[in-house]
Design an enzyme around this catalytic site. Structure first.
Site, short mmCIF file in Angstrom:
data_model
loop_
_atom_site.label_atom_id
_atom_site.label_comp_id
_atom_site.label_asym_id
_atom_site.label_seq_id
_atom_site.Cartn_x
_atom_site.Cartn_y
_atom_site.Cartn_z
N PRO A 1 61.54 103.98 -21.68
CA PRO A 1 60.93 103.30 -22.45
C PRO A 1 61.76 102.48 -23.89
CG PRO A 1 60.09 105.32 -22.97
CD PRO A 1 61.15 104.93 -21.63
N GLN B 1 54.38 104.72 -24.70
CA GLN B 1 55.03 105.74 -25.44
C GLN B 1 54.95 105.80 -27.26
OE1 GLN B 1 59.15 106.29 -26.24
NE2 GLN B 1 58.98 107.24 -24.68
N CYS C 1 64.35 110.12 -29.67
CA CYS C 1 65.19 108.31 -30.14
C CYS C 1 66.17 109.05 -31.79
CB CYS C 1 63.60 107.27 -30.83
SG CYS C 1 65.03 106.17 -31.88
N LYS D 1 59.62 112.91 -23.81
CA LYS D 1 60.63 112.51 -23.59
C LYS D 1 61.33 113.39 -24.68
CE LYS D 1 64.06 108.70 -22.25
NZ LYS D 1 64.85 108.37 -22.78
N HIS E 1 66.52 113.68 -21.42
CA HIS E 1 68.00 113.66 -22.31
C HIS E 1 68.98 114.26 -22.36
CE1 HIS E 1 70.98 108.84 -23.32
NE2 HIS E 1 70.90 110.33 -23.60
N ASN F 1 67.14 112.28 -17.24
CA ASN F 1 67.92 110.90 -18.37
C ASN F 1 69.14 110.84 -19.01
OD1 ASN F 1 67.11 109.16 -20.44
ND2 ASN F 1 67.48 108.29 -18.96
N GLY G 1 67.65 103.81 -17.11
CA GLY G 1 67.48 102.73 -19.04
C GLY G 1 68.80 101.84 -18.91
N ARG G 2 69.51 101.94 -19.34
CA ARG G 2 70.59 100.58 -19.82
C ARG G 2 71.54 99.97 -18.71
NH1 ARG G 2 74.28 104.44 -24.06
NH2 ARG G 2 73.82 105.37 -22.72
#
Length: 330
Positions: A19, A73, A103, A142, A172, A205, A229-230
């Site tokens: 996400p 999410q 985040c 996450k 992550h 991740n 992701g990126r």
């Protein structure tokens, strides 16, 4: 063996789309789904925004049948708000609810949400329990390794969140202090996967941007799947390429200029459909450079694409790119 989140069967080694705020909206998810991603998530949604019925938050609840399995999410700092937001999100009929405890950005983490909860595991556990109890859907999380190098507490987090009922955990491989800098460290993720107490799927991740890394880290770190992701921004083919390699041991040829134009055009058309002409054109501008990354002498076209304001002009420019670079790269 298949990886399962509750009753959701994700196949043998799933690839998940991370996400990403202002990126993983329905138009972007569409092109990733076309390229073989196994599971996707909405952009993260503020629990306070959902409760207040804020238009931006509510719009992010839009999910489509072809996207399944898909998770919504949510993030927030207040347990009661998260409980309420879970009920609202569940009513949109996703396949699961995911909580963002990862985040790192200031206006999230400094307000007691996202990665901030890594500083207060007791509160994180209470919040997670409230979310699990507020829905019949599977709940996943996450998060990151910890707040900083002195507090890499994700091993404890994994055990305690499993105990209150989460069905999968994505980690992550950075701390909050690292933001997105430095290299992701997956060794702690492997330690968690090896913990005999952990029975839920563990996904890794961070920094997976090539077929080689996906293949090597699958073996080295023993994860149940990988979240990307990126590396998928402007390159949704990464899912197709990794899956093909896992299946055959062979590399697919890179997308041709025609394929790049076609997928970029699809993304653009979906953006217009979902957001309307003005916003769709404006928000698509952040993607052009990524779709045509590495193509020599492309700057002139990139500058043109980000300044055009009509649908027909953008289509005409994409046609021109296709014609010119097909000849030059032949």
């Amino acid at each position: 063996m298949s990886v399962k989140i509750g009753n959701i069967d994700l196949g043998e080694f799933p690839l998940l789309l991370a996400p990403m705020e202002d990126v993983s909206d329905p138009p972007f998810r569409f092109v990733c789904k076309q390229n073989g991603v196994d599971m996707m998530y909405t952009e993260f949604i503020s629990s306070e925004g959902l409760i207040r019925d804020a238009a931006k938050s509510v719009a992010k609840l839009d999910i489509f049948e072809y996207e399944r399995p898909i998770g919504i999410q949510i993030f927030g700092s207040e347990i009661e708000s998260m409980r309420e937001a879970t009920k609202i999100a569940s009513a949109a009929h996703p396949d699961l609810i995911d909580i963002n405890y990862g985040c790192p950005v200031k206006n999230v983490a400094c307000r007691g949400a996202g990665a901030s909860l890594l500083q207060d595991i007791d509160r994180m556990v209470l919040m997670t329990k409230a979310v699990v109890e507020s829905t019949s859907l599977p709940v996943t999380v996450k998060t990151r390794l910890g707040w900083d190098d002195n507090t890499k507490n994700v091993y404890e987090v994994a055990e305690r969140l499993q105990d209150v009922g989460i069905k999968a955990l994505t980690i992550h491989g950075r701390t909050r202090a690292q933001m997105y800098k430095g290299e992701a460290d997956w060794s702690l993720i492997r330690d968690i996967k090896r913990n005999p107490r952990i029975q839920i799927p563990i996904f890794g991740n961070g920094d997976v941007n090539s077929i080689e890394k996906a293949a090597d880290w699958r073996m080295e770190y023993e994860v149940d799947g990988i979240m990307i992701g990126r590396a998928a921004i402007g390159y949704p083919w990464i899912f197709r390429e990794i899956k093909h390699f896992f299946k055959t041991g062979e590399y697919l040829p890179e997308p041709t200029i025609s394929e790049r134009v076609e997928v970029c055009r699809t993304h653009f058309e979906k953006s217009i459909l979902w957001k309307g002409e003005k916003t769709g054109i404006f928000e698509m501008r952040r993607h052009y450079a990524n779709y045509f990354k590495g193509i020599p002498d492309f700057k002139e076209y990139r500058m043109k694409l980000v300044s055009l304001e009509s649908i027909s002009d953008i289509h005409a420019t994409l046609d021109e790119i296709n014609e010119r670079f097909q000849i030059e790269m032949a």
